[in-house]
Design an enzyme around this catalytic site. Structure first.
Site, PDB file in Angstrom:
ATOM      1  N   CYS A 134      31.285  62.855  55.775  1.00  0.00           N
ATOM      2  CA  CYS A 134      31.041  63.337  57.141  1.00  0.00           C
ATOM      3  C   CYS A 134      29.589  63.125  57.552  1.00  0.00           C
ATOM      4  CB  CYS A 134      31.399  64.822  57.186  1.00  0.00           C
ATOM      5  SG  CYS A 134      31.007  65.619  58.748  1.00  0.00           S
ATOM      6  N   CYS A 137      27.970  66.003  59.476  1.00  0.00           N
ATOM      7  CA  CYS A 137      27.480  67.114  58.649  1.00  0.00           C
ATOM      8  C   CYS A 137      26.212  66.722  57.889  1.00  0.00           C
ATOM      9  CB  CYS A 137      28.532  67.530  57.621  1.00  0.00           C
ATOM     10  SG  CYS A 137      30.219  67.480  58.204  1.00  0.00           S
ATOM     11  N   ASP A 138      26.143  65.512  57.374  1.00  0.00           N
ATOM     12  CA  ASP A 138      25.131  65.202  56.360  1.00  0.00           C
ATOM     13  C   ASP A 138      24.121  64.120  56.723  1.00  0.00           C
ATOM     14  OD1 ASP A 138      26.356  67.063  54.716  1.00  0.00           O
ATOM     15  OD2 ASP A 138      27.722  65.591  53.847  1.00  0.00           O
TER      16      ASP A 138
END
Ligand code: NAP
Length: 308
Positions: A134, A137-138
């Protein structure tokens, strides 16, 4: 205290589940939507959505907030609950959660899907240490670093584009020589100077001591093996349905088989969205599935009540 018998329990509060909830409520069904308590669904971590009609560009979070507001405005109850099992019992369905049992006349499974694992050495060991599924997210962890994306679908190309704005270099490794992603995304990616495609290539291993250091690749045409030093690896090789909670007819990958009315192999249990066999897994198809499933459930529940 007597157990409440809901007309309909919807398992999952993503686009399919909430659309089903809106339709069910408007048809007068006593409906409960169950939302998983911890793990966010795929839509919630989607940064940009540009193909949901009515929204030129929005985010998954924004769209879900609107769906939720719409569902609540129709009187839907959304409850946090981790569902362990859904069972068909004589004349009713039992939904087993970690907090106890819930009963309904009909159930819609709208549990969505999770990223598919690539299944190479180093993937599990280095998860959260450079391996991710993801970019939303990261990506921020990889500012000015070199990263590698695996896959050629919408997810891979969308997230390569997100990463290209943060990382210094993004390699996209794809097992064929053309992408599955839509043309608009392809063109955007091809225009990015810091995105480089590595075609006809599979990743065989992700290596590193405490964090990702390099990946080993093989060209499937020449069989040549090469390595690349990168700090991050983002994997997008498809999706895996969350369907282990219920015994129904499924395909070899675990997606629930339905007919066009979203009926499954068990009467009174319906499936909608990414968890079912479908030619297309999009927000727009998930909400359409949800609407159809709700109408089918409504007809089933009405007939059941008439027979009593
Ligand atoms: P996908 O469309 O199934 O694409 C998976 C990609 O990974 C394909 O390019 C596939 O190669 C490759 N692949 C599969 N197994 C592999 C393996 N073992 N090793 C190497 N490569 C492998 O999956 P997705 O991109 O995650 O998308 C899933 C669904 O969500 C799709 O329906 C997609 O349209 C949807 N989605 C929509 C949006 C959006 O509209 N905003 C964004 C993201 C995803 P091949 O091409 O050779 O099969």
């Amino acid at each position: 205290m007597a157990m409440i018998m809901y007309d309909l329990i919807i398992v999952g509060a993503g686009p399919a589940g909430l659309a089903a909830g809106i339709y069910a409520a408007r048809y007068g069904l006593e409906t409960l939507v169950l939302e998983q308590s911890a793990v966010p669904g795929q839509i919630s971590v989607t940064n940009v959505i540009e193909n949901y009609p009515g929204f030129v560009s929005t985010s998954g979070k924004e769209l879900m907030a609107r769906f939720r507001e719409h569902a609540l405005a129709n009187g839907i109850t959304i409850k946090k609950a981790d569902v362990r099992k859904v069972e068909d019992a004589a004349g009713k369905k039992i939904v087993f959660t970690h907090e106890g049992e819930l009963h309904a006349l009909a159930v819609i499974i709208a549990t969505g899907a999770n990223p598919q694992l690539l299944g190479v050495p180093g993937e599990k060991e280095l998860l959260g240490k450079g391996v991710s599924y993801c970019a939303t997210c990261d990506a921020a962890f990889f500012e000015d670093q070199e990263v590698l994306v695996i896959g050629g679908g919408e997810s891979a190309v969308t997230d390569a584009l997100i990463l290209s704005g943060i990382a210094s270099k993004v390699y996209v490794v794809h097992r064929r020589d053309s992408l599955r992603a839509c043309k608009v995304l392809q063109q955007r990616a091809f225009m990015k100077e810091n995105i480089e495609f590595i075609w006809d290539t599979v990743v065989e291993e992700i290596a590193g001591e405490d964090a990702v250091e390099k990946i080993m690749m093989r060209n499937v045409k020449t069989q040549e093996r090469t390595e690349k030093n990168v700090e991050g690896v983002f994997i997008y090789v498809g999706i895996n349905p969350n369907t282990g909670i219920v015994e129904l007819n499924k395909n070899e990958k675990g997606f629930i088989v339905t007919n066009e009315r979203m009926e499954t192999s068990v009467k009174g249990i319906y499936a909608a969205g990414d968890c079912r066999v479908s030619p297309l897994w999009q927000v727009v198809t998930a909400v359409a599935d949800g609407a159809v499933a709700a109408i089918s459930a409504q007809e089933y529940v009405t007939d059941l009540k008439l027979m009593r």
